[in-house]
Structure formats: C-alpha cells, structure tokens
Enzyme design. Structure first.
Site, mmCIF file in Angstrom:
data_model
loop_
_atom_site.group_PDB
_atom_site.id
_atom_site.type_symbol
_atom_site.label_atom_id
_atom_site.label_comp_id
_atom_site.label_asym_id
_atom_site.label_seq_id
_atom_site.Cartn_x
_atom_site.Cartn_y
_atom_site.Cartn_z
ATOM 1 C CE LYS A 182 -3.901 -2.269 2.290
ATOM 2 N NZ LYS A 182 -3.204 -3.560 2.515
ATOM 3 N NE ARG A 217 5.241 -6.883 9.600
ATOM 4 C CZ ARG A 217 4.529 -7.261 8.540
ATOM 5 N NH1 ARG A 217 4.801 -8.421 7.950
ATOM 6 N NH2 ARG A 217 3.559 -6.515 8.069
ATOM 7 C CB CYS A 229 -6.776 -8.410 5.190
ATOM 8 S SG CYS A 229 -5.627 -8.962 6.463
#
Length: 474
Positions: A111, A134, A226
């Site tokens: 995104k 991450r 999600c």
C-alpha cells in the site's frame, strides 16, 4: 481447508445462508494474481486485464516466476493483492493537492508503494512499521520503488501521538485477525479464534486513539483490515466516528465491481471485498474525515520537550556539514535535479533529501526512529565514495553520470545472487551502472579481470536453482 466452526457460524450469520454458501465455495477456489507496474520506471506492456478500481492494477493470466525476474528486483512492478488496491481509488477521489501522508502499519510495502504513486506530485509519504525486521523489508521495497519523497520509520503508534496535526492523510491498515487471507495462508486459519478477534478489535482502537492527534482537523483517515467480522470492521468505524469525532465518507464505485456495503444495518458507507463477489481476497475499507472542531485531549509536547539530539550526535552532524563542501561537487551530478535536494552526511553515508520537505523531516528525526529518507547516494570508505544501491534504484538517478553495462538475463541473475561478474573489455574501470532491458539494476566496481558486486547482501536471491521455464511479467 477446514474452517473453524465458530468462524463458519459467525460468518454465516453475517452474510446469510445463501451468500455464505457461495462465500465458502470461493474460499476453496484458486486465488488471482495481480501486480501494479511502476510507470515511473518501466513503460513495457503487460499481458493481463485491468483491476477495475485501480488504474494501475493488472490481473495476470498466468503466475510469473517473480523471484527470477530481474525487473521485479529493479522495482518495475509490485506484486499486490487486487482488493487492497482500492486505496488508490480513495486517494484519487479525495486527495487533489500535495499532502503529507502517513502509512502507519505499512510493511511489507504494497500500500505504501501504491500511495506513493497515487499521491499528487509534491506530496511526502511517511511509511512506518513497528516491527524492526519488517521495517527493513518496508524500506527495501520503497527503495526499489525509487521515489525520493519518502521517509521510512520504525516506531510504535504511540510515538506519533505528540506529532499533533502533522498529517493530512493517515492510512491505518491495522493488524487484524486475517480472515481475508484464509485462502492464501493456512497459518491464518490455524491461528484464528474468537478470542483473537476480541484482542484485535481492542488493539485496533488503541492504535487509532494513539494516532488520532497526529491527523489534522479536516484530514482523512483511511481505515482498512483484511478480515470479515463486524467487530473489527463496521463496529470499529462506528466507534471512530462516535468517540474520536469523524464523518464517514462515500467512495465512488461502480455496481459491476461487486463491492459489498455495510452488513450490520448501519447508515454509514463501508466497502467490503468478498471473494465470491469480487476478484481478490477479503478486504474492508472505510474513509473518515476528522471534524474540523475536534479537540485532541492529548496536547502536543513538542514545543516544550527537550531535543533528543545529544552533544555527541550534534558533533557528528557538524562533522557531516564540514564534509559536505568536499563531497557535494562529486555527488551533485548523480541526480537529475540536484538543486531540489539538500545534501548531507550521516556517519559514513552521503544523503540527499527533497528540500520541499526539510521541515517535517527535521521534526521526525527528533521524535521518531528514521531508518530511510530520500536517497542514500553513497558510502564513504577511506577516500573512496561508493555509490549506494538506493541511488541505482532512484527515479532521480542521472544515469549518464556513470558508465553503463547492459546485462544478459544470465548475467542479471548472477548479479542478483551477488556473484562476481566479468564485463566486456570495452567497459571502463571504476564504478559501473548495470542495466537489464535498459533498466538500472545496481552497481559494480569494475577492476578489469572481474567486477566487484555491490548488490546488497541481504537482498540477494538465495535460491541456487533456476526454473526450467521462467515466466516474465513484461
């Protein structure tokens, strides 16, 4: 796939018996493959069909061998799930002028790269990830994407609370129970529980409370998950509007896209992507505008907090400024428009950052852990200035500043595995920009009998085999 019984019961109640049957059948069907080309880098045609809600998205007819495609590593496209590309639709509808945007929970970067491409020219994107490992992946993907108007941070959402009214747009793609990933991720199925859903919606509200003061009055919050359940979706959107002070906004959509609306009887618009109705995985999104007169109860402490820059760090910065005079002439010609950048030294790294965003950059450096900003131009090693891979990936690289060598496919894969190369005898010695299909791939130092590979060690292709058939995107 054996779905948890509690999930089946809860989702059947949410969707209704008939719709749930189609929904479960879709969960057992094959997933689609989709990408977004980076048109700032590559204009080659792609075989596929368009993602309706994303002008840059393409469904692929076959699954390419992404790991063994040099243009993937060059940042020419990003592999992204089609449903999540709906964020582009929101930005193109509501963001018409340059903004400062925060992508709060940004890793691995799908995104973020989408937002960076969709935002108006002159915007700044701050991409954050709380998990250290991450955040490095996030930085890697944004460096490959190549836009210099980016800052990557590694912070907890609470660290943004004091940055009162700094962001025009905030995307909160919050950590969730992951029901929308069941078709692709067996681990998500195995780890699902009602208790985890409860943990998630409460964590999401804490994140939203922490970040809310950083959004400007009248600013846009994009909330997404999600997952399918109402607690993490409609219930949280209603809570944001009621408790934090916001108006829920509509997004323009077409009926034939198959996007589903509010499933719990609320009178506010939300956008659900259900796998039996839309071509993609499960996704939920809502757009909220912060009230102009909202009062943030947590006041900013920026004005009266002492600077976090200690004397030792100030000394290093002063040393960097003194070196700037020596090195700036050498690196000035490495960028297409060097007059738009401020050049600086951090430790041994030579950096360039867009002048237009210097003020917010300086602020974030004081109160956040910034792990990447703008372009890393090179690393100083003794008297040598080694061009950095960030420069090779940048869309502002002046490619004529370096000798170039066009690689074959086999050479490109060897380079991406960080193997040694031998270049044609006509290539001059020194730092050489390698290209594949005329696209920058990275640097080597050519010493004649071989070329020292400067590709980042941690980014290399680790697989030692090559598939019998390699399917490319372009």
């Amino acid at each position: 796939m054996n779905l948890p019984q509690a999930f089946v019961e809860r989702t059947r109640q949410l969707l209704g018996e008939k719709s749930y049957t189609s929904f479960e059948e879709a969960l057992h069907s094959e997933s689609s493959n989709s990408i977004r080309p980076n048109r700032a880098k590559c204009s080659l045609p792609v075989k596929g069909s368009p993602v309706p809600w994303s002008p840059s998205g393409i469904y692929l007819h076959t699954r390419p061998t992404f790991t063994f495609d040099p243009l993937f590593h060059a940042g020419c496209y990003y592999v992204q799930e089609a449903s999540s590309m709906f964020v582009e639709r929101v930005l193109r509808q509501y963001v018409k002028e340059p903004v400062t945007m925060l992508d709060l929970c940004a890793a691995p970067g799908g995104k973020s790269t989408l937002c960076r491409s969709a935002l108006p020219e002159g915007s700044l994107l701050v991409a954050n990830e709380v998990m250290r490992n991450r955040s490095q992946i996030l930085a890697e993907n944004l460096i490959k994407w190549g836009d210099p108007d980016v800052i990557v941070t590694n912070n907890d959402p609470a660290d943004f609370t004091d940055l009162t009214h700094q962001f025009d747009v905030i995307l909160t793609d919050v950590p969730c129970s992951g029901e929308g990933m069941f078709r692709k991720d067996q681990v998500a199925v195995d780890e699902w529980s009602v208790g985890n859903v409860d943990i998630c919606w409460q964590r999401q509200r804490r994140i939203l409370t922490d970040i809310w003061p950083a959004l400007k009055p009248g600013g846009i919050l994009i909330y997404s998950t999600c997952t399918f359940n109402r607690e993490e979706n409609e219930d949280n959107v209603a809570w944001i509007a009621r408790e934090l002070g916001a108006e829920v906004l509509e997004v323009e959509i077409e009926d034939d896209w198959g996007i589903t609306g509010n499933l719990v009887g609320g009178d506010f618009p939300v956008y659900r992507f259900l796998p039996h109705k839309t071509k993609g995985e499960g996704f939920f999104l809502a757009v909220l505008r912060k009230h102009q007169d909202v009062w943030d109860e947590t006041p900013s402490r920026i004005s009266n907090m002492p600077s976090r820059v200690d004397k030792k760090k100030k000394g290093k910065e002063a040393k960097g400024r003194s070196q700037q005079v020596v090195i700036s002439k050498e690196v000035y010609g490495w960028l297409k428009n060097p007059e738009n950048f401020t050049f600086s030294v951090k430790d041994t790294s030579v950096m360039a950052f867009p002048k237009a965003h210097e003020e917010i950059h300086a602020l974030l450096q004081q109160y956040l852990k910034v792990i990447h900003a703008g372009i890393t131009l090179g690393e100083m090693k003794g008297k040598d200035l080694i061009p950095h891979h960030s420069l090779a990936m940048s869309t502002t690289l002046a490619t004529d500043a370096f000798p170039k060598a066009e690689l074959t496919y086999a050479q490109a894969i060897a380079f991406l595995r960080k193997e040694g190369l031998v270049l044609d005898a006509s290539i001059p010695r020194g730092y050489v920009l390698l290209t594949y299909r005329q696209t920058p791939l990275g640097f080597v130092k050519n010493i004649g009998n071989r070329a020292n590979n400067l590709y980042p060690q941690e980014w290399r292709i680790r697989s030692g085999y090559l598939p019998e058939e390699v399917v490319m995107v372009f």
